[in-house]
Design a protein around this motif. Sequence first.
Motif, PDB file in Angstrom:
ATOM      1  N   SER A 377      -5.004 -50.540  22.486  1.00 10.21           N
ATOM      2  CA  SER A 377      -5.763 -49.307  22.722  1.00 10.21           C
ATOM      3  C   SER A 377      -7.199 -49.454  22.247  1.00 10.21           C
ATOM      4  O   SER A 377      -8.149 -49.075  22.948  1.00 10.21           O
ATOM      5  CB  SER A 377      -5.084 -48.140  22.006  1.00 10.21           C
ATOM      6  N   TRP A 378      -7.369 -50.012  21.042  1.00  8.93           N
ATOM      7  CA  TRP A 378      -8.726 -50.225  20.539  1.00  8.93           C
ATOM      8  C   TRP A 378      -9.504 -51.147  21.462  1.00  8.93           C
ATOM      9  O   TRP A 378     -10.678 -50.906  21.771  1.00  8.93           O
ATOM     10  CB  TRP A 378      -8.680 -50.832  19.141  1.00  8.93           C
ATOM     11  N   SER A 383     -13.833 -46.476  22.057  1.00  4.87           N
ATOM     12  CA  SER A 383     -14.459 -45.366  21.335  1.00  4.87           C
ATOM     13  C   SER A 383     -13.554 -44.139  21.433  1.00  4.87           C
ATOM     14  O   SER A 383     -12.707 -44.029  22.327  1.00  4.87           O
ATOM     15  CB  SER A 383     -15.847 -45.049  21.912  1.00  4.87           C
ATOM     16  N   TRP A 384     -13.777 -43.203  20.494  1.00  6.67           N
ATOM     17  CA  TRP A 384     -12.974 -41.978  20.498  1.00  6.67           C
ATOM     18  C   TRP A 384     -13.268 -41.140  21.734  1.00  6.67           C
ATOM     19  O   TRP A 384     -12.375 -40.498  22.299  1.00  6.67           O
ATOM     20  CB  TRP A 384     -13.241 -41.164  19.233  1.00  6.67           C
ATOM     21  N   SER A 385     -14.523 -41.125  22.163  1.00  2.13           N
ATOM     22  CA  SER A 385     -14.881 -40.301  23.318  1.00  2.13           C
ATOM     23  C   SER A 385     -14.189 -40.777  24.587  1.00  2.13           C
ATOM     24  O   SER A 385     -13.868 -39.974  25.475  1.00  2.13           O
ATOM     25  CB  SER A 385     -16.400 -40.308  23.521  1.00  2.13           C
ATOM     26  N   LEU A 387     -11.231 -41.688  24.919  1.00  4.86           N
ATOM     27  CA  LEU A 387      -9.859 -41.175  24.988  1.00  4.86           C
ATOM     28  C   LEU A 387      -9.776 -39.916  25.841  1.00  4.86           C
ATOM     29  O   LEU A 387      -8.762 -39.669  26.503  1.00  4.86           O
ATOM     30  CB  LEU A 387      -9.321 -40.890  23.585  1.00  4.86           C
ATOM     31  N   THR A 388     -10.810 -39.113  25.807  1.00  3.70           N
ATOM     32  CA  THR A 388     -10.790 -37.847  26.539  1.00  3.70           C
ATOM     33  C   THR A 388     -11.683 -37.846  27.768  1.00  3.70           C
ATOM     34  O   THR A 388     -11.472 -37.042  28.675  1.00  3.70           O
ATOM     35  CB  THR A 388     -11.217 -36.697  25.609  1.00  3.70           C
ATOM     36  N   GLY A 393      -8.230 -43.381  29.099  1.00  5.87           N
ATOM     37  CA  GLY A 393      -7.943 -42.719  27.830  1.00  5.87           C
ATOM     38  C   GLY A 393      -6.986 -41.562  27.998  1.00  5.87           C
ATOM     39  O   GLY A 393      -6.080 -41.354  27.163  1.00  5.87           O
ATOM     40  N   LEU A 397      -3.256 -41.175  26.307  1.00 11.61           N
ATOM     41  CA  LEU A 397      -2.784 -40.040  25.520  1.00 11.61           C
ATOM     42  C   LEU A 397      -1.439 -39.529  26.042  1.00 11.61           C
ATOM     43  O   LEU A 397      -0.553 -39.162  25.251  1.00 11.61           O
ATOM     44  CB  LEU A 397      -3.819 -38.919  25.538  1.00 11.61           C
ATOM     45  N   ARG A 566     -13.304 -48.698  28.019  1.00 19.95           N
ATOM     46  CA  ARG A 566     -14.518 -49.382  27.568  1.00 19.95           C
ATOM     47  C   ARG A 566     -15.404 -49.754  28.760  1.00 19.95           C
ATOM     48  O   ARG A 566     -16.629 -49.551  28.737  1.00 19.95           O
ATOM     49  CB  ARG A 566     -14.124 -50.645  26.780  1.00 19.95           C
TER      50      ARG A 566
END
Length: 695
Positions: A377-378, A383-385, A387-388, A393, A397, A566
């Motif tokens: 996943s990383w 990045s966290w953004s 994911l959504t 991403g 989820l 990414r």
Amino acid sequence: MGTLLLLFLAVAGALLAGAAPVSAHAALTGSDPAQGAVVDKAPTQVSLTFSEKVALSDGSVRVLDPSGKRVDTGKASNVSGTTYGVKLHSGLPDGTFTVSYQVVSADSHPVSGAFTFSIGAPSTTSVSLSDQTAGGGVVGGLYGFGRYVSYAGFILMVGGGAFVLACWQRGAAVRAVQRLVVSGWVALTSATLALLLLRGSYTGSGKVGDIFDLTLLGQVLQTKAGAALVSRLLLLAAAALFIAVLFGAYVKRDAESADTDGEGADGETEKRGPDADRAIEKKDLTFGLAIGGTVVAAGLAASWAMAEHASTGIQAGLAMPVDVLHLLAVALWLGGLTTLLVALYRAPSIEAAAVRRFSRVAFASVAALTVTGLYQSWRQVGSWSALTDTTYGQLLLVKVGLVAVLVGIAWISRRWTAQLPETPEAMDTAETAVTAEAADTTDATDTTADTTETADVQEKQRAEVAAGASPAAGASSLAAASPGSNASDASDASDASDKGPEDAGDSRRAAQLARQRAAVATARQKRIRDADPLRSGLRRSVLAEAGIAVVLLAVTTALTSTEPGRTEEAAKAVTASASQRSGPLSLSIPFDTGGQDGKGTARLTLDPARVGGNEMHVFVTRPNGKAFDVPEVKVAFTLDAKGIGPLPVVPDRIATGHWTATGVQIPTAGDWKITVTVRTSDIDQATVNKNAKIG
């Protein structure tokens, strides 16, 4: 068994039927000339830069003039890194040109698109820029379904075989388990052959008629994806041998051991030597099957890892073995779960110890999935953004949510497993009453059959007497039908010619009676299975797990066909950088030369502030806002990120405090540093900088 497999494939098909075409995993991050650029003179080549390496073929990059005629030389090549170019013919006219491309990304997915640039000035063009989607249509749908079936077959074959060897060796003789594992092998083999045939059309024209094109098949065999599919077929041949030994020689050896154990129980001490030898042979065979099966399973998993996401991007050397471990953990967990479900529904019984062993294997598999999944996943999201904000991403989820639900149901299954009795004697408690009931039913069936047989003989005798048969024959028949009659008297009174039909009738009645007893035994086994509340509870929870696993596998397949977060974010950043300037660029830059009357402001405008030719104006004013008549103004543009510049521009003075330049060339989009030098006297000047995104 067939119903479960049909349900498995039906749900998968429903989920995949509405799936979008496969997304490209390599994004176009730049080009020269840039999209929409207007250049003064015709370039000698067009270059494209992607987010990762791509594979080219004849006609991968085509350049068309305003009339739709090809103006490229037809042979694209790698310029440097991830940049690829195609040479153009000389003497190109002014107007708008179209660049179309269709390549294959490093993770084996097709990438296509198109853009335009202009020479001299934009013009009308006869080329239609329709949205090109590689990997779509009927062929894309078939290819996606084949990928799903291949994953499902791998899970059933590897997980089922591992469940038998590691948890329930007696299950190798259960016909339903055998059919499950063999079905997995057949599904994986058939899907791999189909993918090999579909591959050429999938990455090329997308036409159904090209599926059986042998020329395309030959080209596919020379690619990384083709090599992976061929290696998978070779490994499946080894897997067929593994399955044959597991359900052939292994079952036979297990049966021989069981027969010998029974003889030993009768006190034949001289059999102990052969018993020990057979036990050692079985142990060695189990060890050999475990080693060989692990090697084959790892090789099959590597055939995915070497050709898909793990094979490209950052840390590919570490990502590929991690991906292999991830796939093996999925197969052990979900494949073993499916095998357990089949055993609970189809097998006469399964030992509590086997269920507990699988519970431990499943726990270890989930732990491995967690570690490898976090790393993947990383690596793919970044990045966290993402994911959504990206499709990858969001699917990730959903997958995490499904895994959480699956783990929750698995916890319920573990609770049922913990309540299962430890010993076979305890497990027989629920079976005793049902067995006795079944025995009574069997006895009643036997009695009914005997009574029916006697009544048939007596009815036959009455018919013969009515027809005028001899008294001796009648006596013989009655004697045979009477329970207390003398057998020798009946034999003397009977005619030899009458025995044939009677013997045939006896055989038919015996066969009918055997079928009745078999049906009673089957019903008894089913009642035994259903009578145990612990087994029923475990069966329901495992069925729920299997249902979630089907959906989870569909989401996982969709993930492997979706552009990683990414890469998608990088492509969005480039697109945003290229399209953010919708009008002229205007900058106000204060300066101070340090001399008398040396302060002021330089306001620079650039129109249209895009790649290609631009018109620049510089307005120099005093602190009070009035025009400042300075002797010299110079401007330079630098793009440090790509090592371009400084590109000097010397504007012309056209009025007091007003300097201008036309045809200012910006070669590529990016965050440019704009340097303005203002001289207010023979010895006083100042140089000031300001960054701005252009293009």
